[in-house]
Design a protein around this motif. Structure first.
Motif, PDB file in Angstrom:
ATOM      1  N   TYR A   7     144.402  54.194 -28.712  1.00 28.73           N
ATOM      2  CA  TYR A   7     144.752  53.098 -29.626  1.00 28.73           C
ATOM      3  C   TYR A   7     143.549  52.171 -29.735  1.00 28.73           C
ATOM      4  O   TYR A   7     143.026  51.699 -28.720  1.00 28.73           O
ATOM      5  N   ARG A   9     141.625  48.835 -31.914  1.00 32.99           N
ATOM      6  CA  ARG A   9     141.632  47.748 -32.905  1.00 32.99           C
ATOM      7  C   ARG A   9     140.193  47.484 -33.327  1.00 32.99           C
ATOM      8  O   ARG A   9     139.487  46.703 -32.679  1.00 32.99           O
ATOM      9  N   ALA A  28     147.324  52.784 -38.796  1.00 29.93           N
ATOM     10  CA  ALA A  28     148.684  52.269 -38.649  1.00 29.93           C
ATOM     11  C   ALA A  28     148.943  51.192 -39.684  1.00 29.93           C
ATOM     12  O   ALA A  28     148.193  50.228 -39.792  1.00 29.93           O
ATOM     13  N   GLY A  29     150.002  51.367 -40.433  1.00 29.79           N
ATOM     14  CA  GLY A  29     150.504  50.273 -41.272  1.00 29.79           C
ATOM     15  C   GLY A  29     151.555  49.565 -40.434  1.00 29.79           C
ATOM     16  O   GLY A  29     151.288  49.094 -39.335  1.00 29.79           O
ATOM     17  N   MET A  31     154.036  51.234 -39.310  1.00 33.55           N
ATOM     18  CA  MET A  31     154.379  52.344 -38.402  1.00 33.55           C
ATOM     19  C   MET A  31     155.850  52.728 -38.450  1.00 33.55           C
ATOM     20  O   MET A  31     156.322  53.458 -37.591  1.00 33.55           O
ATOM     21  N   ASP A  46     144.394  50.437 -35.597  1.00 32.86           N
ATOM     22  CA  ASP A  46     145.195  49.260 -35.939  1.00 32.86           C
ATOM     23  C   ASP A  46     144.281  48.231 -36.603  1.00 32.86           C
ATOM     24  O   ASP A  46     143.319  47.749 -35.989  1.00 32.86           O
ATOM     25  N   LEU A  47     144.584  47.888 -37.848  1.00 39.27           N
ATOM     26  CA  LEU A  47     143.727  46.982 -38.626  1.00 39.27           C
ATOM     27  C   LEU A  47     144.082  45.504 -38.401  1.00 39.27           C
ATOM     28  O   LEU A  47     143.625  44.638 -39.147  1.00 39.27           O
ATOM     29  N   SER A  48     144.867  45.230 -37.376  1.00 41.09           N
ATOM     30  CA  SER A  48     145.401  43.869 -37.179  1.00 41.09           C
ATOM     31  C   SER A  48     144.329  42.800 -36.984  1.00 41.09           C
ATOM     32  O   SER A  48     144.589  41.623 -37.226  1.00 41.09           O
ATOM     33  N   MET A  67     147.531  44.292 -44.596  1.00 34.68           N
ATOM     34  CA  MET A  67     148.397  44.090 -43.431  1.00 34.68           C
ATOM     35  C   MET A  67     149.440  42.986 -43.647  1.00 34.68           C
ATOM     36  O   MET A  67     150.138  42.595 -42.712  1.00 34.68           O
ATOM     37  N   LEU A 102     157.950  44.070 -40.290  1.00 34.16           N
ATOM     38  CA  LEU A 102     156.951  44.986 -39.723  1.00 34.16           C
ATOM     39  C   LEU A 102     156.234  45.790 -40.798  1.00 34.16           C
ATOM     40  O   LEU A 102     155.033  46.036 -40.701  1.00 34.16           O
TER      41      LEU A 102
END
Lengths: 263, 151
Positions: A7, A9, A28-29, A31, A46-48, A67, A102
């Protein structure tokens, strides 16, 4: 069940793009659908941390980061007023508030899911997507593209004077739709989009000028019949092709009459 | 991978796999009010609050919750106790399985909209499924609670 080995970021879009060039990587959008898939994901990206969770409005456009959640879009006052409530109408029946808190715009658009209310409603607008490598292209073009390994950065909606309405048909109120339909009148042009055919949403124009004298009971009826003939439908567990074609006629007529009546 | 978050007001840490779901992590931490229902992100049974917003813990990676403020029903007993009696009085929670999700989402609703209409209640709670009731009992219970607040 989806298993994930790694995982990450990323701290830049370039880093995310490079990670995503591996076939085993996935972005991941929200998810929500991905989580239900089976298989092995090498690296989940993860584009967070990339600041893509904002809606920016200027005089000429509304820009929605990939996002941003569907709930944030649903509650955004400018999007509601600009779309005459069509955006809220399209999103409010997607499962529930917890789901929409989400689910992301990026995940919803990138998937180009046939059942997507999100794609249907934005496709009816003068909308564009920004892809990290592919640049800014019309959403209508993106909707037809095959999946590749680019990254969807944001959706851009041009703020032109707009009249709009959204209709859908669901067997139960929070189920996946049997058919979705949006109609807009932007800059003198009628756009009609139909999704959940059950294939990807498609965009149609009033090529025969049926609505050129504006919307009346008769022209709405005629255009809805024309649209029914144009939209390819097929059957699945939620409805037959013939049923969907009838829905195209009924929902598009309702949407047109809403626009005529000022929603 | 190491994860840190705030759970029910306390800082916690854990060691999780990249595909660990928040629901499993929370249950390991003793928050057994969080339950798995549908497995298709539909039923709302696993609802928790993340930074005050209701989310489905069955669909959220634990690592995505890192650094966030998570509340489960275990941490919101006092707030829930204000209205759950009104729901129970209506016999709405027959088997009780869906109840924690309903209560969590009702807390979120009342924080966001302290005086909702019936339609607003129905819309906000539409992501919580109940196989026993027709949802009218929950609606009556919440309505009675709101009426009691108005005196």
């Amino acid at each position: 069940m989806l298993t994930i080995q790694n995982y990450v970021r990323p701290q830049s879009l370039q880093e995310a793009w490079e990670l995503n060039q591996k076939r085993s990587s996935r972005i991941a959008g929200g998810m929500l659908w991905m989580k239900m898939s089976k298989g092995n994901c090498g690296t989940l990206i993860d584009l967070s941390d990339l600041g893509l969770n904002t809606i920016v409005e200027t005089e000429k456009e509304i820009s929605i980061g990939a996002m941003v959640t569907l709930r944030e879009i649903e509650l955004h006052p400018s999007l509601q007023s600009y779309s005459w409530g069509a955006v809220q109408r399209a999103l409010k029946n997607i499962v529930g508030v917890q789901f929409r808190n989400l689910a992301t715009l990026g995940g919803s658009l990138w998937g180009r899911f046939g059942f997507s209310d999100v794609l249907t409603v934005f496709l009816a607008m003068d909308a564009y997507v920004e892809l990290y490598k592919g640049g800014i292209i019309p959403l209508s073009e993106f909707a037809k593209m095959n999946y590749d390994r680019d990254i969807l950065v944001r959706l851009i909606i041009k703020k032109q004077p707009c009249l709009m309405a959204y209709e859908d048909m669901r067997i139960a109120s929070t189920d996946i739709p049997v058919l979705t339909c949006a109609i807009s009148y932007i800059d003198g042009i009628f756009r009609a989009t139909v999704g959940a055919r059950p294939g990807r949403a498609m965009l149609f124009y009033d090529e025969k000028g049926i609505l050129s004298e504006w919307i009346t009971e008769e022209s709405a009826e005629a255009f809805s019949r024309y649209l029914m003939e144009q939209v390819p439908t097929s059957g699945n567990i939620r409805g037959s092709s013939a049923y969907r074609s009838q829905l195209v006629k009924v929902l598009s007529r309702r949407a047109l009459l809403q626009i005529k009546g000022g929603n | 991978m190491e994860v840190r978050m705030k759970l029910n007001g306390k800082n916690i840490t854990g060691d999780v796999r990249p595909d660990s779901l928040l629901i499993d992590f929370l249950r390991e931490k003793g928050c057994v009010s969080v339950k798995r229902g549908c497995e298709t992100s539909n039923c709302g049974l696993c609802t928790v609050l993340m930074d005050g917003k209701p989310v489905l813990s069955c669909s959220l990676l634990t690592l995505r919750a890192a650094g966030h403020d998570i509340f489960t029903l275990e941490g919101l007993q006092e707030e829930a106790s204000e209205f759950v009696g009104f729901i129970a009085d209506q016999g709405a929670d027959q088997c009780g399985f869906c109840n924690p999700g309903f209560v969590m989402n009702t807390i979120a609703l009342l924080r966001e909209n302290p005086d909702p209409t019936d339609d607003e209640i129905r819309a906000f709670l539409s992501g919580n499924l109940c196989r026993c009731s027709g949802y009218e009992g929950q609606l009556r219970g919440i309505r009675n609670y709101l009426s009691s607040r108005h005196g």
